[in-house]
Design a protein around this motif. Structure first.
Motif, short mmCIF file in Angstrom:
data_model
loop_
_atom_site.label_atom_id
_atom_site.label_comp_id
_atom_site.label_asym_id
_atom_site.label_seq_id
_atom_site.Cartn_x
_atom_site.Cartn_y
_atom_site.Cartn_z
N HIS A 41 0.84 -1.20 0.00
CA HIS A 41 0.00 0.00 0.00
C HIS A 41 0.87 1.26 0.00
O HIS A 41 0.62 2.19 -0.76
CB HIS A 41 -0.90 -0.02 1.23
CG HIS A 41 -1.89 1.11 1.30
ND1 HIS A 41 -2.99 1.17 0.49
CD2 HIS A 41 -1.93 2.21 2.08
CE1 HIS A 41 -3.68 2.27 0.76
NE2 HIS A 41 -3.05 2.93 1.73
N LEU A 42 1.89 1.26 0.82
CA LEU A 42 2.77 2.44 0.89
C LEU A 42 3.56 2.60 -0.41
O LEU A 42 3.78 3.71 -0.88
CB LEU A 42 3.72 2.32 2.07
CG LEU A 42 3.16 2.66 3.45
CD1 LEU A 42 4.23 2.48 4.51
CD2 LEU A 42 2.62 4.09 3.49
N LEU A 366 5.07 11.69 1.30
CA LEU A 366 3.99 11.47 2.27
C LEU A 366 4.38 11.99 3.65
O LEU A 366 3.58 12.62 4.35
CB LEU A 366 3.67 9.98 2.35
CG LEU A 366 2.58 9.61 3.34
CD1 LEU A 366 1.21 9.69 2.70
CD2 LEU A 366 2.80 8.22 3.91
N GLN A 370 2.33 15.09 5.51
CA GLN A 370 1.42 14.79 6.61
C GLN A 370 2.01 14.89 8.01
O GLN A 370 1.27 14.88 8.97
CB GLN A 370 0.86 13.37 6.44
CG GLN A 370 0.13 13.15 5.13
CD GLN A 370 -1.17 13.91 5.02
OE1 GLN A 370 -1.58 14.56 5.96
NE2 GLN A 370 -1.82 13.83 3.87
N HIS A 371 3.31 14.94 8.10
CA HIS A 371 3.88 14.91 9.45
C HIS A 371 4.92 16.02 9.62
O HIS A 371 5.59 16.41 8.66
CB HIS A 371 4.53 13.55 9.73
CG HIS A 371 3.56 12.41 9.64
ND1 HIS A 371 2.57 12.21 10.56
CD2 HIS A 371 3.42 11.44 8.70
CE1 HIS A 371 1.86 11.14 10.21
NE2 HIS A 371 2.35 10.67 9.08
N TYR A 375 6.86 15.61 15.35
CA TYR A 375 6.31 14.26 15.46
C TYR A 375 7.41 13.23 15.16
O TYR A 375 7.54 12.22 15.85
CB TYR A 375 5.14 14.09 14.50
CG TYR A 375 4.44 12.76 14.60
CD1 TYR A 375 3.91 12.31 15.80
CD2 TYR A 375 4.30 11.93 13.49
CE1 TYR A 375 3.27 11.09 15.91
CE2 TYR A 375 3.66 10.70 13.58
CZ TYR A 375 3.14 10.29 14.78
OH TYR A 375 2.50 9.07 14.88
N LEU A 386 7.84 3.29 13.35
CA LEU A 386 7.25 4.25 12.41
C LEU A 386 8.22 5.38 12.06
O LEU A 386 8.15 5.94 10.96
CB LEU A 386 5.95 4.82 13.01
CG LEU A 386 5.12 5.71 12.10
CD1 LEU A 386 4.73 4.98 10.82
CD2 LEU A 386 3.87 6.20 12.81
N ILE A 389 10.12 4.14 9.20
CA ILE A 389 9.24 4.04 8.02
C ILE A 389 9.09 5.42 7.38
O ILE A 389 9.30 5.60 6.17
CB ILE A 389 7.86 3.47 8.41
CG1 ILE A 389 8.00 2.04 8.91
CG2 ILE A 389 6.89 3.54 7.23
CD1 ILE A 389 6.73 1.46 9.54
N LEU A 390 8.75 6.41 8.19
CA LEU A 390 8.52 7.75 7.65
C LEU A 390 9.81 8.38 7.13
O LEU A 390 9.81 9.05 6.09
CB LEU A 390 7.87 8.64 8.71
CG LEU A 390 6.45 8.24 9.14
CD1 LEU A 390 5.94 9.14 10.25
CD2 LEU A 390 5.48 8.25 7.98
N SER B 126 1.63 3.23 9.57
CA SER B 126 1.49 4.67 9.37
C SER B 126 0.03 5.07 9.50
O SER B 126 -0.87 4.27 9.26
CB SER B 126 2.02 5.05 7.99
OG SER B 126 1.18 4.53 7.00
N MET B 127 -0.18 6.31 9.87
CA MET B 127 -1.55 6.82 9.98
C MET B 127 -2.22 6.75 8.62
O MET B 127 -3.43 6.58 8.51
CB MET B 127 -1.54 8.27 10.49
CG MET B 127 -1.29 8.39 11.97
SD MET B 127 -2.33 7.32 12.96
CE MET B 127 -3.95 7.97 12.59
N HIS B 128 -1.42 6.90 7.58
CA HIS B 128 -1.97 6.84 6.23
C HIS B 128 -2.63 5.49 5.98
O HIS B 128 -3.77 5.41 5.51
CB HIS B 128 -0.85 7.09 5.21
CG HIS B 128 -1.32 7.03 3.81
ND1 HIS B 128 -1.94 8.09 3.19
CD2 HIS B 128 -1.28 6.03 2.88
CE1 HIS B 128 -2.24 7.75 1.96
NE2 HIS B 128 -1.86 6.50 1.74
N GLU B 129 -1.90 4.43 6.33
CA GLU B 129 -2.46 3.09 6.12
C GLU B 129 -3.64 2.84 7.05
O GLU B 129 -4.66 2.29 6.64
CB GLU B 129 -1.38 2.03 6.38
CG GLU B 129 -0.33 2.00 5.30
CD GLU B 129 0.86 1.17 5.70
OE1 GLU B 129 1.11 0.15 5.07
OE2 GLU B 129 1.56 1.56 6.65
#
Lengths: 441, 549
Positions: A41-42, A366, A370-371, A375, A386, A389-390, B126-129
């Motif tokens: 998905h990502l 992304l 969004q961040h 954060y 996370l 990941i980010l 992630s918040m997105h998912e």
């Protein structure tokens, strides 16, 4: 059987779209055949194939992607205990039929035996030394499941049939720069022999890149070296291979030596068609990436975005303003401490504690959309997965931006300017520990 | 009628009288002295429950269509609770929460499972998912006040406009699409149990030894990065931020650095975090504790602390404060659970409090399942039907089915995410309904985790085999944890969606029966139906809900 390779929308390694030989692509190293941190998905959301196919290719190493358990055949399965034992793998071995993860199929995939055999050895050796050995039949490869034997046949089958890659690099036996002359000669001979054998047996539907041992190229007079380049030149002339992959270049520690060796290598195949792909399989720093770009390399392999994410670093090197460096109206830049890779160490950046800005202003990834920095800082402090990941999403996105800028500058003939712009930032950092990289909000 | 008389007899009790003197902690609170415990405590009940005042069936529940728009009024300014259908005691509702700053409202369909994002994120997701992947699409997640207060500090969150903004909204980016989700924060009370060795409970509040400030951790107060200064009385003896001059004496002092969490602090923290639903600080006692006096003291203290929480709550217009029913495992008539329930009822009838919803606490701490379901049963029978019921810390799939049958609406638990990190996937089938992917059996198993699961690992063209996940887990590849976490949350979300669908179709009894028979297949070879090994507690709990398995 219709190949999965034919169905996907990936750009062909031999095609000349998007500026042809002038395009510069990132060959992202996978780990165990998968991109860490990016779920299907990502991957689809952050790096849709339509947007990145010209700049992002996926490098899959048979070393870790094709290891499978070997099940022992039970002698008797009469009682329950023996039935349980039956399920336990007796070991692990290369499985040439291993398929790639389905969500990577749309992306251009390049198969290699391993990206950095010396590093593999150091990582897995208890003695923390480089131990790369081979025989004429196989190379010994260090894996998560111990040392494994990889034969030329098994490797070629894995690349062509199992992983169904768009391009593959012929098997090589790399050794370290300081290896004995005998060892170096043997590795050259084997690599040459395996290349010839692979070319002979290679099916026509895939792209083949000839492996070229870079460290050995310094030995001008060595007959093995001469043979290596003659063999590659012949293969290119016959169109048996479409590219050359330089192996172990990243292990040369001296920058000027790296550049000169790469120049020599390219010089020796100067008669190659202009469409020939020149790839460096692995680079360990932004400096090395830019050196490759400067020397005209098309495909630059690296796992830097992954490495940086693990080290909790954000790649913030300015890659967008190189065209108007001298423009007085250019946005004022904020000095900020970043490292030699143009990265910002998030874990020690206490200025991010209350910072509501994204990592990089104007970045469309992304993470930045969004961040905020605060954060990310919090996630790093709390050791959350996370965070990695980010950070990886941002780092890869920004790295692709760098490769996009490289391609554009090569098309417009302004490579020097871009290189100077990036190298200035790195140099500034090395001298002052400050880099004018982040645009001020 | 009797009930009304009873309320009149009890009469409103001034708030000040509820705060007892320290030596009186085990004395029955004044407001409960006149309660008639010979009859079960209940209020606001509808069919199939019996009425509040006598043994006649309660009036039917008033249901509304699923798409009814929310109405927030003065009595419930931040929560609108609609019941759409009931199936036995199970109910399908929608909880509309007052949208957080600038957000559009995202309704919470119940029954609902709330994944736990302890420190402001779900581990590996992630918040997105979490919000956009249809397989997950979680409308509400939980964060822990205790952890958020320590890192990054609620003061900082307040500056950002609350945890919603901090987690998933870049406030300076005009093109940003804010993630739309609701948040629930616990009060920090649970840490009394989970950090029991580090905490001490007094009437004033809970004193924690700050685990992050222990010298052995070598962190020297670095975790307080979100606090501008140490003027607050809550966190005493702020740690130095400079490691350079740490003497041995300083190290010894760090042993004594304590964090006092008072009910007022808990609410202030939660006000600053800005969650849509916040919890009153309760005195949580491990359900396996044997000291009956301790339970009694905790029950009364929970009531007193609720009053203090109410007083301290500054954002009732946008945040919903849920009280927590305590009382250990004492479900006897007039027992501790009933006394706690009576206390809340008293406050509602007196107009002192109008809780938008109720939580059932003190469970999932190792008590027997027989005790567990009886407490849930008693609380669901007592709590008003026009408000959501939240069962804290419960997340085993079987528990969700049984407790939904008893009338619970909301659940939270770390189980699906934590178990994923251990390489365990939740799957349908025989109990315990898990698949240990690190086991050798999975090394060559090329099936997906669960056929029909809509998660990223199981669905579509991507399909990741068990063997592949086994392989990734072996090398500690982060993708394995990410995919397993997604699968487990997708499994839970799918379960609650199926339960809701069954309730809307008034077929929850059949759903529960099928689910239980799928988990317990003993005897199937003898008579096709299986279910011979269904635990007694499941049978009894479902029987109490009117479902015969």
């Amino acid at each position: 059987m219709a190949s999965k390779r034919d169905k996907c929308s990936a750009s062909s390694p031999s095609s000349n779209d998007d500026g042809g030989e002038k395009a510069v692509r990132l060959l992202l190293h996978t780990v165990d055949g998968a991109i860490p941190y990016l779920t299907p998905h990502l991957l689809e959301t952050c790096f849709p194939i339509e947007q990145v196919k010209d700049f992002l290719w996926i490098g899959i190493a048979v070393r870790d992607a094709c290891i499978s358990p070997v099940m022992a055949t039970p002698k008797k399965d009469t009682d329950e205990t023996k039935n349980k034992k039956k399920n336990k793998p007796s070991g692990y071995a290369f499985s040439p039929t291993t398929e790639p993860d389905a969500w990577l199929l749309p992306y251009t995939r390049v198969t290699v035996p391993t990206f950095d055999p010396c590093q593999d050895s150091i990582r897995h050796s208890h003695k923390n030394i480089v131990d790369v050995t081979a025989s004429n039949d196989h190379v010994m490869v260090w894996t998560e499941f111990g040392r494994q034997t990889l034969t030329r046949e098994a490797y070629d089958t894995a690349a062509a049939e199992g992983l169904q890659s768009h391009a593959s690099v012929t098997l090589f036996d790399a050794c370290t720069e300081d290896a004995k002359a005998k060892r170096k000669r043997a590795s050259l001979e084997r690599t040459n022999a395996w290349r010839e054998e692979t070319i002979k047996s290679h099916a026509s539907d895939g792209t083949l890149w000839a492996s070229c041992l870079v460290a050995a190229a310094k030995e001008d007079q060595d007959p093995g070296v001469t043979q290596q380049f003659e063999s590659i030149q012949n293969a290119l002339d016959n169109k048996s291979v479409n590219g050359v992959a330089f192996v172990n270049w990243q292990t040369i520690s001296d920058a000027s030596q790296r550049v000169s060796v790469l120049q020599q290598c390219i010089q020796r195949i100067k008669n190659a068609p202009t469409t020939t792909t020149l790839a460096v399989l692995s680079t360990n720093s932004l400096e090395q990436v830019m050196e490759c770009f400067q020397q005209g390399i098309n495909i630059i392999g690296t796992n830097l975005p992954i490495q940086w994410a693990k080290q909790k670093k954000a790649f913030v090197c300015d890659v967008g303003n190189w065209k108007n460096r001298k423009d007085p109206k250019r946005p004022k830049l904020e000095p900020s401490s970043v490292d030699a890779d143009g990265c910002f160490p998030v874990d020690s950046s206490e200025t991010w504690i209350r910072d509501a800005n994204p990592i990089l202003a104007g970045c469309s990834c992304l993470t930045c959309q969004q961040h905020c920095r605060a954060y990310l800082y919090h996630l790093v402090q709390t050791k959350e997965l996370l965070a990695e990941i980010l950070l990886f999403i941002h780092n890869l996105h920004h790295m692709i931006g760098l490769f996009r800028a490289c391609s554009q500058s090569r098309i417009s003939g302004s490579e020097e300017e871009l290189c100077r712009h990036i190298q200035d930032q790195i140099a500034n950092n090395n001298n002052n520990n400050e880099l004018q990289g982040l645009t001020k909000h | 009628m009797g009930g009304n008389e009873e309320e009149k007899a009890e009469g409103p009790v001034p708030k000040k009288q509820r705060v007892e003197e320290p030596h009186d902690f085990s004395r029955l609170p004044d407001e409960l002295k006149n309660v008639d415990f010979s009859r079960p405590i209940r209020w606001g009940k509808c069919f199939p429950y019996i009425s509040d005042n006598d043994n006649t069936p309660a009036p039917p529940v008033s249901t509304v269509p699923v798409d009814t728009p929310p109405v927030f009024d003065d009595s419930s300014p931040a929560l609108c609770h609609y019941i759409h259908a009931v199936s036995g005691r199970a109910r399908a509702c929608t909880i509309h929460l007052k949208p957080h700053k600038g957000q559009t409202t995202r309704p919470v369909p119940t029954p609902i499972f709330m994944p736990v994002g302890t420190k402001g994120c779900l581990k590996g997701l992630s918040m997105h998912e979490l919000t956009t992947d249809p397989a997950l699409s979680c409308p509400i997640i939980l964060a822990n006040t205790y952890h958020m207060a320590l890192q990054p500090g609620t003061e900082l969150l307040d500056e950002f406009g609350g945890l919603h903004c901090f987690m998933g909204n870049n406030i300076n980016n005009e093109t940003s699409k804010e993630y739309n989700f609701n948040l629930l924060t616990d009060s920090g009370g649970f840490q009394m149990v989970s950090l029991a060795k580090l905490s001490q409970v007094t009437e004033e509040g809970v004193t924690f030894e700050n685990p992050f400030l222990h010298p052995q951790k070598g962190d020297h107060g670095k975790r307080y990065y979100g606090k501008k200064n140490s003027t607050t009385t809550t966190i005493q003896d702020e740690a130095p931020t400079d490691d350079t001059n740490v003497s041995e004496e300083d190290n010894n002092n760090k042993d004594k650095r304590m964090m006092l969490l008072k009910p007022e602090d808990s609410i202030r923290y939660q006000n600053e975090i800005g969650a849509n639903i916040i919890m009153a600080l309760d005195d949580v006692v491990s359900s396996v504790e044997v000291d009956a006096d301790r339970f009694e003291m905790a029950t009364y203290r929970t009531l007193r602390w609720y009053d203090r929480c109410l007083q301290a709550h500054q954002k009732s217009h946008c945040q919903n404060l849920f009280p927590i029913v305590q009382g250990g495992l004492d479900t006897s008539p007039g027992g501790l659970r009933e006394r706690c329930l009576a206390g809340f009822r008293r406050r509602e009838l007196d107009g002192i409090a109008n809780a938008p919803g109720y939580a059932i606490g003190g469970l999932a701490g190792g008590e027997s399942k027989d005790d567990f379901w009886r407490v849930v049963d008693q609380c669901c029978k007592a709590l008003p039907d026009n408000k959501p019921r939240y069962l804290m810390g419960v997340g085993y799939p079987l528990d969700l089915v049984v407790c939904s049958a008893l009338g619970v609406d909301m659940y939270d638990c770390v189980y699906p995410t934590r178990t994923a990190r251990f390489g365990v996937a939740l799957v349908p089938g025989p109990t315990p309904g898990t698949l240990r992917l690190k086991s050798h059996d999975c090394a060559t198993d090329h099936n997906v985790l669960q056929e029909g699961c809509p998660c990223q690992a199981c669905a579509g063209v991507h399909k990741v085999s068990r063997a592949r996940l086994h392989r990734l887990l072996k090398t500690e590849h982060p993708l394995a944890i990410q995919l397993l976490t997604q699968h487990n949350i997708a499994y839970m979300m799918s379960l609650v969606r199926q339960m809701r669908q069954a309730i809307l179709q008034d077929k929850f009894d059949a759903f529960a029966r099928d689910f239980v028979h799928d988990q317990f297949r003993g005897g199937a070879e003898k008579n096709n139906s299986g279910g011979q090994d269904i635990p007694v507690w499941v049978r009894e709990a479902l029987a109490a809900a009117g479902i015969d398995v």
